[in-house]
Each structure stands twice: as C-alpha cells, then as structure tokens.
Motif scaffolding. Sequence first.
Motif, mmCIF file in Angstrom:
data_model
loop_
_atom_site.group_PDB
_atom_site.id
_atom_site.type_symbol
_atom_site.label_atom_id
_atom_site.label_comp_id
_atom_site.label_asym_id
_atom_site.label_seq_id
_atom_site.Cartn_x
_atom_site.Cartn_y
_atom_site.Cartn_z
ATOM 1 N N TYR A 1 -26.311 -2.624 13.205
ATOM 2 C CA TYR A 1 -25.003 -3.200 13.502
ATOM 3 C C TYR A 1 -25.136 -4.669 13.879
ATOM 4 C CZ TYR A 1 -22.834 1.376 13.316
ATOM 5 O OH TYR A 1 -22.371 2.597 12.873
ATOM 6 N N THR B 1 -24.458 -3.633 8.631
ATOM 7 C CA THR B 1 -23.027 -3.359 8.724
ATOM 8 C C THR B 1 -22.506 -3.901 10.042
ATOM 9 O OG1 THR B 1 -21.330 -1.636 8.511
ATOM 10 C CG2 THR B 1 -23.333 -1.054 9.728
ATOM 11 N N TYR C 1 -32.666 0.880 5.803
ATOM 12 C CA TYR C 1 -31.593 0.374 6.651
ATOM 13 C C TYR C 1 -30.510 -0.314 5.826
ATOM 14 C CZ TYR C 1 -35.184 1.015 10.234
ATOM 15 O OH TYR C 1 -36.160 1.543 11.050
ATOM 16 N N ARG C 2 -29.311 -0.294 6.385
ATOM 17 C CA ARG C 2 -28.208 -1.055 5.802
ATOM 18 C C ARG C 2 -27.583 -1.911 6.900
ATOM 19 N NH1 ARG C 2 -25.631 3.505 7.512
ATOM 20 N NH2 ARG C 2 -23.492 3.196 8.227
ATOM 21 N N ASP D 1 -21.633 -2.971 -0.863
ATOM 22 C CA ASP D 1 -21.848 -1.867 0.066
ATOM 23 C C ASP D 1 -23.174 -1.172 -0.233
ATOM 24 O OD1 ASP D 1 -19.465 -2.422 1.262
ATOM 25 O OD2 ASP D 1 -18.335 -0.852 0.234
ATOM 26 N N PRO E 1 -28.014 2.616 10.014
ATOM 27 C CA PRO E 1 -27.247 1.394 10.240
ATOM 28 C C PRO E 1 -27.981 0.395 11.135
ATOM 29 C CG PRO E 1 -26.461 3.100 11.706
ATOM 30 C CD PRO E 1 -27.511 3.741 10.843
ATOM 31 N N GLU F 1 -20.756 7.713 9.774
ATOM 32 C CA GLU F 1 -22.199 7.572 9.606
ATOM 33 C C GLU F 1 -22.829 8.757 8.866
ATOM 34 O OE1 GLU F 1 -24.186 5.205 9.880
ATOM 35 O OE2 GLU F 1 -22.942 3.743 10.920
ATOM 36 N N THR G 1 -17.953 0.012 9.583
ATOM 37 C CA THR G 1 -18.390 1.407 9.592
ATOM 38 C C THR G 1 -17.984 2.068 10.910
ATOM 39 O OG1 THR G 1 -20.320 0.790 8.266
ATOM 40 C CG2 THR G 1 -20.309 2.980 9.251
ATOM 41 N N GLU H 1 -28.769 5.545 4.387
ATOM 42 C CA GLU H 1 -29.473 4.435 5.019
ATOM 43 C C GLU H 1 -29.039 4.331 6.485
ATOM 44 O OE1 GLU H 1 -28.273 3.245 0.754
ATOM 45 O OE2 GLU H 1 -27.203 3.874 2.572
ATOM 46 N N GLN I 1 -14.878 1.066 3.291
ATOM 47 C CA GLN I 1 -15.368 -0.123 3.957
ATOM 48 C C GLN I 1 -14.779 -1.403 3.365
ATOM 49 O OE1 GLN I 1 -19.707 0.593 3.608
ATOM 50 N NE2 GLN I 1 -19.712 0.637 5.835
ATOM 51 N N PHE J 1 -23.799 8.398 5.059
ATOM 52 C CA PHE J 1 -24.769 7.431 4.557
ATOM 53 C C PHE J 1 -26.190 7.959 4.647
ATOM 54 C CE2 PHE J 1 -21.137 4.913 5.937
ATOM 55 C CZ PHE J 1 -20.982 4.017 4.879
ATOM 56 N N GLY K 1 -27.177 -3.923 2.086
ATOM 57 C CA GLY K 1 -25.915 -4.136 2.793
ATOM 58 C C GLY K 1 -25.328 -5.516 2.633
#
Length: 531
Positions: A358, A339, A336-337, A327, A356, A349, A344, A354, A498, A352, A323
């Motif tokens: 946040y 963001t 995990y990513r 992107d 999130p 969601e 996002t 991966e 995004q 994806f 991330g």
Amino acid sequence: MGKVPAMGRKEDKEKRQPNPQKTLSTSVDVDAKLQQAISLYQIGQLQQAEQICQQILKDFPQHANAIHLLGVIAYQVEEYKIATDLISRAIGIDSGQSLFYINLGNVLQEQGRLEESIQAYQQAIHLQPDHADAYSNLGIVLQKQGRLEESIQAYQQAIRIQPEHTGAYSNLIFAQDFHLDIGLKEQQVERQKWNQRFILPLSGSIQSHPNDRNPDRRLKIGYVSADFKRHSAAQGFGQLILNYNQAQFDVFCYSGVVKEDEITKRFKDAASGWYSTRGKSDEELVEQIRNDEIDILIDLSGHTDGNRLLAFGYKPAPIQVTGMGHDAPGVTTIDYRLTTPIRTQPEEEKHFVEAPVYLDFFMGFMIPLEIPSVGYLPAYENGYVTFGCLNRFSKVSDDSLELWASLLKRIPDSKLLLKSGELNDMELRGRTIDHLSHLGVAPNKVILLGGTSQYEHLNTYNQVDISLDPFPYGGGITTFESLCMGSPVVGLTGGLKQSHRNSSAILSPLGLNEWVAKTKDEYVEIACHWA
C-alpha cells in the motif's frame, strides 16, 4: 492492448510485430531471399530486411510479398503514410492474402482511420474466416470506437479459434476494465484463466537464483516495458528510472521499444544497464535477466500492449512486482502489486494472487519536457463554461455521455470539449454528435478534437474550465496532465472495479476531496457548484 500479426503475437504492443508470411515465390532464389528478410525482420534487424526487399524488387518490381514486407517495416518505424501506400500496392498485385489486409488494418488504425481499418480486418476474415489475429485486431479498433460489446465478442472469437492466443486473452482482460457491468471479481476470474493456461505450465522451468546475498551491495532493480518512450505510461513510471538513489541501487531496463526517441535516450542515460527485448523470445529475455542477477523485477505493463508477462512466469528474479501501467495481471509468479487504500478495498484482497504493497499514490507523474504556459480561465473570455474530457475516447462510456448531457442542460450556454486520437475518425465524430443530439445536446455545444502533438494536447487545457473524468475507467496520467495545466477534475469514485477509482486515488491524496463524487448526482452537483 496489442495488435497481433498473422504469424505470432505482437506482444508481442505493441508495439508491433506483424509477421509477414512467406508465400509462393517466382523462383527458389527469391523465395530464400524473402525468407531471409522475414527472419531479419523478426529479430528486429529492420534495415537489413529492407535492403534485401529492395534487392528483390530490382529484379521483380511486382513482388507483392517484398512490397508488403517493406510496408510492415515502415509501420514498425511509424512511417504510416509510406506503410499504407506500400501495403495497398501489394494488395493491388495480390488481393488474396488475408495477412496483407490485417497489416493494412493495423496501419489505418494508427492513423485514426478506424472505419477503413475495420473494413480491412473484415476483408481478411472474409478471405480466411479462421484467422485469430484478424479478430483480435478487429476487437481493438471496435473498442476504440466505443463498441465494447462487439470488441469483446471479437476477442472471444479469436480465443475460440486459437486458444493459445495470449494477445487476444490480454486484449479481452484489458477490455473488461471499460465494461460498466463487469466487476473486480469477474475481472480476476478471467485473469485466473489466463494464469492457469499460460503461467502455471511454466512452473517446471523455474530455477534457483544465483544472486549475491551480500547485504551491503547495491540492489539490482529491473524494469520491463515497451513504453520507454514518449508515452503516457512512461509519464507514470519515468521518475523511478530518472531519479533513483545510485548509491543503493542499479537500474536495468528491458525495453521493447521499436522506434526510440528523446525520452528513450533519457532513460538509457539514467539506467545502469539497457537491454532491447525486440525480437527476443521469452526464454532469451529470462536468460538475460538471470545473467544480470536482478533482485527485484518490475512489470510496467500488466495486460497492455507490449507486455512480457510470460517471462515473469519463469520467475527470473527472486522478487517480482507489478501494479504500474495497468492493474495487477493476476500472475502467480509475481509476488507483490503496488496499490493504495482507495484503489483496493480490504474486502477485495481475497480476489488477488499478488500480495499488496500500500502506497499513498499508485503512479507518479513525469512532467513533459515541453509544456505550455497556463492561461487564464477560458470562461472569463468566452462568457460560458467549457467542460472537457481529453481521455482516450474508448473510456468515454455511454453512461458518461448521458451524465455529461444532463450537466450541460443544467448550465446555460456551457459547452463540452472532447479530444482524443480516436476522434480523427470522421465517422466516429458523426456518431458522437448524433448520440449527444439524441441526449438533447445541440451540435453547436460540442467541440470534438482529434490527436495532436503532446504540446498541443496539453495546450488544449487552456480551452477547458473544468475537466470531467469518465467512468467506469477513470483517468490516470490524463488527470495529472489536467491538474498540471490548471484544469480541475471532477471524479466519480466507488463502483465495482479499481479503474473506477483512478482519479479519486489521485485527487484525494492531493487534498482535493471536494472534487470527488460518490454518486452520479453528486458528480453533477460538484460540477455545477464550481461552474
């Protein structure tokens, strides 16, 4: 986005490993020496490879392959003028090798000579119509010129020729970020295809992790990137490596950098461990990560140049994260990513793979080592407002130019300053002036500047009153640089992807919501209000 050599990926981006190909030699001995030089080059031992080429040329001064390899080595260490001369000399001796033209195109592209680069790739295709690397690299330079549809077609042709061409796939995925009509859903579909073709087949190679389960020990964090150097991506992730808590973490960097610089040295000095991935296979990289017993492995590239996403497919660390730098790549072995709620939306969601995490910001900003003083507002001295965009030119869509042209018409005597390395190319400058003229903007209201040093680039903001964020691919580090140099940024949020929300994801947490527009009309009104 990475240029791919004729034998193998450049990712790989690159940057950059164009692989010279052995052809018929004048003797068995010379042929063996050349192959030895190529092998040394491929594992990153450039000086040794250069020495062997020089030995060959002592006896055979017109040996085209040896001269070409010297040119490729010069390209790797960013000696582009020398590389151009050497590869051109090799072509003068043997004009029938498509590989020579591909690598000439790569070097010309780095110098901003985009039209000449295109001609070189086209000649390579003429000599070898089924050369996937030629099409993939052609797509990159077309994208730099803003010819997005043509670039996507070139990537797709490379994939048709060579379905296992991971670099062309990544280039195609990266290009979709710039396309106004390709939304998040469609982007993720392309990522799913990439994941199915390249990542899922590796599932049988995933092993259990031997990491120590002691909860009181320091966690080992691994970062994978080819941008541990003077690069915009490094400005985004740099502070993670320079300012981590050494009592709680050990930091390991897995670096694909070819030509190291002062930024590389800073990272090396700060890291607990450093491993060069140059010339290393995915399996070798995976083995090193496992031996280091990395707990959390972080991808800093996504589908951009120099990525090592295939290594993540082996799941060498128990937790894998992405991330930053680009992107999320859509890799099922990445857990995990990173963001933000702005980048996002909740309803997105489902697209994806991966999970999130946040955050308030999706990237950081490492202030450059040398930075100019912030000057007075240029309008005070000039008597008119200067709008500016210093993003890479491939982000400047036709829709952006059309909107900016309408803005200039609203503000008497205002000017538009565009600066990008791609604008070193005179043909591109001419087309840009013509396009803006067609939109009703006189040439004397447009300032076009090419690539410069980072210090001079930042100092250009002292000529800009208000920065204009392009769309659909908004600015990241460029937005931070503009704010750092005292030039406010007008951003446009929303959209189908995004990357369209980059600037708003930066400006809003800083309390600059009044600079963020939700529509094109509001964008113009905000710029007019502050002008």
